[in-house]
Design a protein around this motif. Structure first.
Motif, short mmCIF file in Angstrom:
data_model
loop_
_atom_site.label_atom_id
_atom_site.label_comp_id
_atom_site.label_asym_id
_atom_site.label_seq_id
_atom_site.Cartn_x
_atom_site.Cartn_y
_atom_site.Cartn_z
N THR A 204 6.01 2.33 -1.05
CA THR A 204 5.31 1.41 -0.15
C THR A 204 4.24 0.65 -0.91
O THR A 204 3.36 1.26 -1.54
N GLU B 76 1.34 -1.79 -0.03
CA GLU B 76 0.56 -2.30 1.10
C GLU B 76 -0.81 -2.72 0.60
O GLU B 76 -1.52 -1.93 -0.02
N ARG C 184 9.17 -0.92 0.27
CA ARG C 184 8.71 -1.55 1.52
C ARG C 184 7.39 -2.25 1.22
O ARG C 184 6.42 -1.61 0.80
N ASP D 263 4.20 -5.19 1.97
CA ASP D 263 3.36 -6.06 2.79
C ASP D 263 2.11 -6.33 1.96
O ASP D 263 1.20 -5.52 1.90
N ASP E 92 14.95 -0.06 9.13
CA ASP E 92 15.55 0.61 7.98
C ASP E 92 17.04 0.88 8.19
O ASP E 92 17.85 0.72 7.27
N GLU F 68 10.24 9.14 2.07
CA GLU F 68 8.99 8.46 1.74
C GLU F 68 8.34 9.13 0.52
O GLU F 68 8.17 10.36 0.49
#
Length: 460
Positions: A42, A44, A73, A75, A224, A254
């Motif tokens: 991730t 982020e 993933r 952002d 997902d 994860e």
């Protein structure tokens, strides 16, 4: 006896190593994904050294463990160029496919995120997300107004626009480098290189649907599960060959940042790095002022080393770093040679100016916050005022050591005969003389010191 003790320590050491090995193996077994598990990394927030370390390490571990693919993933509003390129190098060199998914809805892949998305083997976005705006911030400022041009000049500008005309040579070099980099990544993955150039040159941005229509990305997936269903059977170029993605029966796992990544993320925050340097400088200063205190020196040395490590992985302006070092030196000089505030205030100003320009980056998240600067300035000013007060108090106070301190000190007579004898002052036996007769046990006061003999008078 020594042999027995030595063997006991050796057995204890070997047992500790064995237990540590078992613990590490157990931890690896708990965190190691199987062949049907897909690690999910991730990204982020702003991309920095900690993010690059986390992503590059995650991709390397996935390759070692034989994972079928890696999903990132993302952002992000962007980040540091050096960290972005480190992540892209890890993706390009990865022996397993990397799928970058801009998610959830409302997320974005701006600036550095657009480069990472373009470099990935599979680029996917969720509905309600956007990608683009990859122009470096310092190049995105509006150009200065100019005089009107003729239609011929305007036509010529449209056909031969160059970043060098709207900015300096360094800006043009940075912009052209970014354009060439993102075009090469888009061409490598068979994506829309013209739009990729526009994302850098003109800060163009697209929604997920428009990005799919213009072949900027490969997939628009709701979640997902939808992502795994759409990439199942997809063939991607990997190294010198082709790899067919198989997602039937895989599970997403994860992968959270470990303690090392979290520590790196904390100390590479410019505000934390600056505070660590301040703690380190003042800790060493207090240790030098009070030798043997140990606590200030130990804490200060650790903080200073952590601060220097953070500076080694962040883009640093050496002029700003030089000002910070000068400021610390001046504030330290104020403590050892009081100048009634001149050195301390000058050091504070140099430190604040250096902290303002120290981090050479256009990413707001990697700049020192103004409240932190204000707090450091107030703390430095307070330390300077405290040093001034201590200096003034020391000037007014009486001498506590040396020859001058003996004058006026009181003691008691040990023995006396005629005009001479011995007295005890501060627990020490001194030769003494007086103009009058004294007796043992009488309280006396020193009025003069000549060599190792004191001249005394009755204290009353």
């Amino acid at each position: 006896m020594d042999t027995i003790v030595r063997h006991s320590w050796l057995r204890l050491f070997l047992l500790s190593l064995l237990l540590a090995g078992f613990a590490q193996a157990w931890a690896n077994a708990q965190t190691q994904p199987g062949r049907d598990e897909v690690p999910v990394l991730t990204i982020e927030g702003a991309i920095g050294p900690a993010t690059a370390d986390y992503v590059a390490g995650g991709i390397a571990r996935a390759a070692e463990q034989g994972a079928p693919m890696v999903i990132i993933r993302m952002d992000t509003p962007g980040g540091l160029d050096t960290s972005m390129r480190e992540i892209i190098r890890a993706i390009l060199g990865s022996p397993v496919p990397v799928v970058t998914y801009v998610s959830p809805s409302g997320a974005r892949a701006a600036s550095a995120g657009a480069f990472i998305l373009t470099a990935s083997h599979v680029a996917a976005m969720a509905p309600g997300t956007n990608v683009g705006a990859a122009t470096p911030v310092q190049l995105g400022a509006p150009a200065a107004p100019s005089t009107p041009k003729s239609s011929d000049q305007q036509a010529d500008d449209k056909g031969t626009s160059s970043p060098a005309k709207s900015g300096g040579a360094s800006e043009a070099k940075a912009l052209n480098d970014a354009i060439a980099y993102i075009r090469s990544l888009a061409e490598m993955r068979g994506r829309n290189a013209d739009w990729a150039e526009a994302a850098v040159r003109e800060a163009a941005s697209l929604s997920a649907k428009s990005a799919l229509e213009q072949k900027v990305i490969d997939i628009v997936a709701r979640d997902d599960g939808d992502l795994l269903a759409q990439i199942n059977g997809l063939t991607v170029a990997l190294g010198n060959g082709q790899v067919r993605l198989q997602t039937d029966g895989v599970r997403l796992t994860e992968v959270l940042p470990d303690w090392r990544t979290r520590l790196l993320s904390a100390i590479t925050n410019p505000n934390i790095a600056l505070i660590l340097m301040m703690i380190g400088a003042y800790g060493l200063l207090f240790e030098f002022m009070n030798p043997g205190a140990l606590y200030p020196g130990t804490i200060g040395a650790i903080s200073l080393l952590l601060g220097f490590y953070a500076l080694s992985v962040l883009p640093v302006n050496y002029a700003g770093l030089a000002l910070i070092v000068l400021g610390l030196a001046l504030m330290g000089a104020e403590a050892f040679s009081p100048s009634f505030g001149i050195l301390g205030i000058g050091g504070m100003i140099a430190f604040v100016l250096g902290a303002t320009i120290m981090f050479d980056t256009d990413v707001p998240q990697f700049r020192v916050a103004l409240p932190v600067l204000a707090a450091i300035a107030v703390a430095s000013l307070g330390a300077t005022v405290l040093t001034m007060r201590l200096a003034l108090r020391s000037r007014r106070s009486s001498v506590a050591t040396g020859r001058e301190e003996m004058i006026g000190a009181t003691g008691s007579v040990l023995d006396w005969q005629g005009t001479g004898g011995h007295v005890r002052v501060h627990g020490e036996r001194w030769n003494a003389r007086a103009v009058s007769e004294l007796h043992a046990g009488q309280e006396v006061r020193i009025i003069r010191l000549q060599g190792l003999t004191v001249e005394v008078e009755p204290a009353n």
